[in-house]
Design a protein around this motif. Structure first.
Motif, PDB file in Angstrom:
ATOM      1  N   ALA A 126       0.840  -1.207   0.000  1.00  0.00           N
ATOM      2  CA  ALA A 126       0.000   0.000   0.000  1.00  0.00           C
ATOM      3  C   ALA A 126       0.873   1.255   0.000  1.00  0.00           C
ATOM      4  N   ASP A 127       1.978   1.233   0.758  1.00  0.00           N
ATOM      5  CA  ASP A 127       2.900   2.375   0.754  1.00  0.00           C
ATOM      6  C   ASP A 127       3.477   2.592  -0.641  1.00  0.00           C
ATOM      7  N   LEU A 128       3.913   1.506  -1.270  1.00  0.00           N
ATOM      8  CA  LEU A 128       4.501   1.605  -2.616  1.00  0.00           C
ATOM      9  C   LEU A 128       3.508   2.195  -3.614  1.00  0.00           C
ATOM     10  N   GLU A 129       2.279   1.702  -3.581  1.00  0.00           N
ATOM     11  CA  GLU A 129       1.256   2.186  -4.503  1.00  0.00           C
ATOM     12  C   GLU A 129       0.952   3.667  -4.265  1.00  0.00           C
ATOM     13  N   TRP A 130       0.881   4.057  -3.006  1.00  0.00           N
ATOM     14  CA  TRP A 130       0.575   5.450  -2.682  1.00  0.00           C
ATOM     15  C   TRP A 130       1.709   6.359  -3.147  1.00  0.00           C
ATOM     16  N   ILE A 131       2.945   5.946  -2.919  1.00  0.00           N
ATOM     17  CA  ILE A 131       4.096   6.748  -3.368  1.00  0.00           C
ATOM     18  C   ILE A 131       4.052   6.900  -4.882  1.00  0.00           C
ATOM     19  N   GLU A 132       3.780   5.814  -5.578  1.00  0.00           N
ATOM     20  CA  GLU A 132       3.709   5.863  -7.044  1.00  0.00           C
ATOM     21  C   GLU A 132       2.669   6.880  -7.511  1.00  0.00           C
ATOM     22  N   ARG A 133       1.527   6.910  -6.828  1.00  0.00           N
ATOM     23  CA  ARG A 133       0.437   7.829  -7.202  1.00  0.00           C
ATOM     24  C   ARG A 133       0.723   9.268  -6.814  1.00  0.00           C
ATOM     25  N   GLU A 134       1.296   9.472  -5.634  1.00  0.00           N
ATOM     26  CA  GLU A 134       1.343  10.809  -5.049  1.00  0.00           C
ATOM     27  C   GLU A 134       2.670  11.560  -5.189  1.00  0.00           C
ATOM     28  N   HIS A 135       3.750  10.849  -5.429  1.00  0.00           N
ATOM     29  CA  HIS A 135       5.055  11.519  -5.511  1.00  0.00           C
ATOM     30  C   HIS A 135       5.331  11.948  -6.948  1.00  0.00           C
ATOM     31  N   ARG A 136       5.670  13.219  -7.130  1.00  0.00           N
ATOM     32  CA  ARG A 136       5.920  13.770  -8.471  1.00  0.00           C
ATOM     33  C   ARG A 136       7.248  13.324  -9.057  1.00  0.00           C
ATOM     34  N   GLY A 137       8.191  12.946  -8.222  1.00  0.00           N
ATOM     35  CA  GLY A 137       9.519  12.573  -8.703  1.00  0.00           C
ATOM     36  C   GLY A 137       9.707  11.071  -8.730  1.00  0.00           C
ATOM     37  N   ARG A 138      10.927  10.685  -9.035  1.00  0.00           N
ATOM     38  CA  ARG A 138      11.265   9.259  -9.048  1.00  0.00           C
ATOM     39  C   ARG A 138      11.542   8.802  -7.628  1.00  0.00           C
ATOM     40  N   SER A 139      11.311   7.515  -7.385  1.00  0.00           N
ATOM     41  CA  SER A 139      11.565   6.986  -6.051  1.00  0.00           C
ATOM     42  C   SER A 139      11.950   5.517  -6.134  1.00  0.00           C
ATOM     43  N   LEU A 140      12.749   5.123  -5.182  1.00  0.00           N
ATOM     44  CA  LEU A 140      13.106   3.728  -4.987  1.00  0.00           C
ATOM     45  C   LEU A 140      12.856   3.415  -3.525  1.00  0.00           C
ATOM     46  N   VAL A 141      12.043   2.413  -3.279  1.00  0.00           N
ATOM     47  CA  VAL A 141      11.847   1.946  -1.913  1.00  0.00           C
ATOM     48  C   VAL A 141      12.593   0.627  -1.805  1.00  0.00           C
ATOM     49  N   LEU A 142      13.665   0.649  -1.031  1.00  0.00           N
ATOM     50  CA  LEU A 142      14.483  -0.543  -0.845  1.00  0.00           C
ATOM     51  C   LEU A 142      14.069  -1.202   0.458  1.00  0.00           C
ATOM     52  N   ARG A 143      13.293  -2.275   0.328  1.00  0.00           N
ATOM     53  CA  ARG A 143      12.844  -3.030   1.499  1.00  0.00           C
ATOM     54  C   ARG A 143      13.945  -4.032   1.850  1.00  0.00           C
ATOM     55  N   VAL A 144      14.465  -3.910   3.061  1.00  0.00           N
ATOM     56  CA  VAL A 144      15.517  -4.815   3.501  1.00  0.00           C
ATOM     57  C   VAL A 144      14.942  -5.863   4.448  1.00  0.00           C
ATOM     58  N   GLU A 145      15.586  -6.987   4.522  1.00  0.00           N
ATOM     59  CA  GLU A 145      15.202  -8.050   5.447  1.00  0.00           C
ATOM     60  C   GLU A 145      15.669  -7.650   6.836  1.00  0.00           C
ATOM     61  N   SER A 146      14.756  -7.585   7.786  1.00  0.00           N
ATOM     62  CA  SER A 146      15.086  -7.057   9.112  1.00  0.00           C
ATOM     63  C   SER A 146      16.156  -7.863   9.838  1.00  0.00           C
ATOM     64  N   ALA A 147      16.269  -9.150   9.585  1.00  0.00           N
ATOM     65  CA  ALA A 147      17.290  -9.962  10.248  1.00  0.00           C
ATOM     66  C   ALA A 147      18.672  -9.735   9.653  1.00  0.00           C
ATOM     67  N   VAL A 148      18.716  -9.111   8.485  1.00  0.00           N
ATOM     68  CA  VAL A 148      19.991  -8.861   7.813  1.00  0.00           C
ATOM     69  C   VAL A 148      20.316  -7.367   7.818  1.00  0.00           C
ATOM     70  N   GLY A 149      19.319  -6.543   7.551  1.00  0.00           N
ATOM     71  CA  GLY A 149      19.532  -5.110   7.455  1.00  0.00           C
ATOM     72  C   GLY A 149      20.147  -4.721   6.124  1.00  0.00           C
ATOM     73  N   LEU A 150      20.528  -3.471   6.031  1.00  0.00           N
ATOM     74  CA  LEU A 150      21.159  -2.948   4.826  1.00  0.00           C
ATOM     75  C   LEU A 150      22.562  -3.526   4.704  1.00  0.00           C
ATOM     76  N   THR A 151      22.923  -3.922   3.500  1.00  0.00           N
ATOM     77  CA  THR A 151      24.248  -4.478   3.227  1.00  0.00           C
ATOM     78  C   THR A 151      24.930  -3.660   2.126  1.00  0.00           C
ATOM     79  N   ALA A 152      26.197  -3.953   1.888  1.00  0.00           N
ATOM     80  CA  ALA A 152      26.913  -3.299   0.785  1.00  0.00           C
ATOM     81  C   ALA A 152      26.217  -3.592  -0.545  1.00  0.00           C
ATOM     82  N   ALA A 153      25.668  -4.799  -0.699  1.00  0.00           N
ATOM     83  CA  ALA A 153      24.928  -5.127  -1.922  1.00  0.00           C
ATOM     84  C   ALA A 153      23.693  -4.236  -2.064  1.00  0.00           C
TER      85      ALA A 153
END
Length: 175
Positions: A126-153
């Motif tokens: 729902a967040d992704l769809e709303w951002i797509e509809r409402e944000h005028r610019g480009r966006s990337l939502v990077l969903r990370v796995e909570s047990a791993v977190g953000l990595t260099a990859a």
């Protein structure tokens, strides 16, 4: 890109820089900083290389976390990050009546049409769809796995997306 169209990276803490649920981690997320004097040995698991990698992307990095300004004191130094601005978020809470997470509307408002990357472990379709509809610019939502977190990859995924930005005015959202 000029500073007014420089992409923004909205950065979460719990489950993103501070993984939970994996070996040696907290069994479930805690939102926000620890109470003074509360031991949090898992803070030592924050990767100090992530900050320099994120800063090297040429974006404005902004905290988007329930930690708010405490992220600059507790998390930032461990992640190799300087003092960062903090997104103006509402109080932490459950999804709203449309199923949007508590940060979604505020981050789109903060971006104000600029391209942005939102790095978080708690983002719904729902967040992704709303951002797509409402944000005028480009966006990337990077969903990370909570047990791993953000990595260099994951930072590499952000870099690749940033490299494909034609300009700051085209639309689109990726997950």
């Amino acid at each position: 890109m000029t500073d007014d169209v420089r992409p923004i990276i909205f950065l979460d803490v719990d489950g993103t820089l501070l993984p939970f649920g994996g070996p040696g981690m907290l069994p479930e997320p805690r939102s926000g900083p620890p109470a003074p004097g509360t031991p949090r040995p898992e803070l030592d698991l924050i990767d100090p290389a992530l900050g320099p990698l994120l800063l090297g992307l040429g974006c404005d990095v902004v905290w988007a976390t329930a930690w708010m300004g405490d992220a600059n004191v507790v998390v930032g130094p461990r992640a190799g990050l300087p003092t960062l601005p903090v997104a103006d978020l509402p109080g932490y809470g459950p999804p709203d009546a449309q199923g949007l997470g508590w940060k979604t509307r505020a981050l789109v408002r903060e971006a104000a049409g600029r391209p942005f990357v939102w790095v978080d472990d708690d983002v719904s379709d729902a967040d992704l769809e709303w951002i797509e509809r409402e944000h005028r610019g480009r966006s990337l939502v990077l969903r990370v796995e909570s047990a791993v977190g953000l990595t260099a990859a994951g930072v590499g995924e952000i870099a690749a997306w940033l490299g494909g930005l034609p300009d700051a005015t085209s639309g689109g959202t990726s997950a």
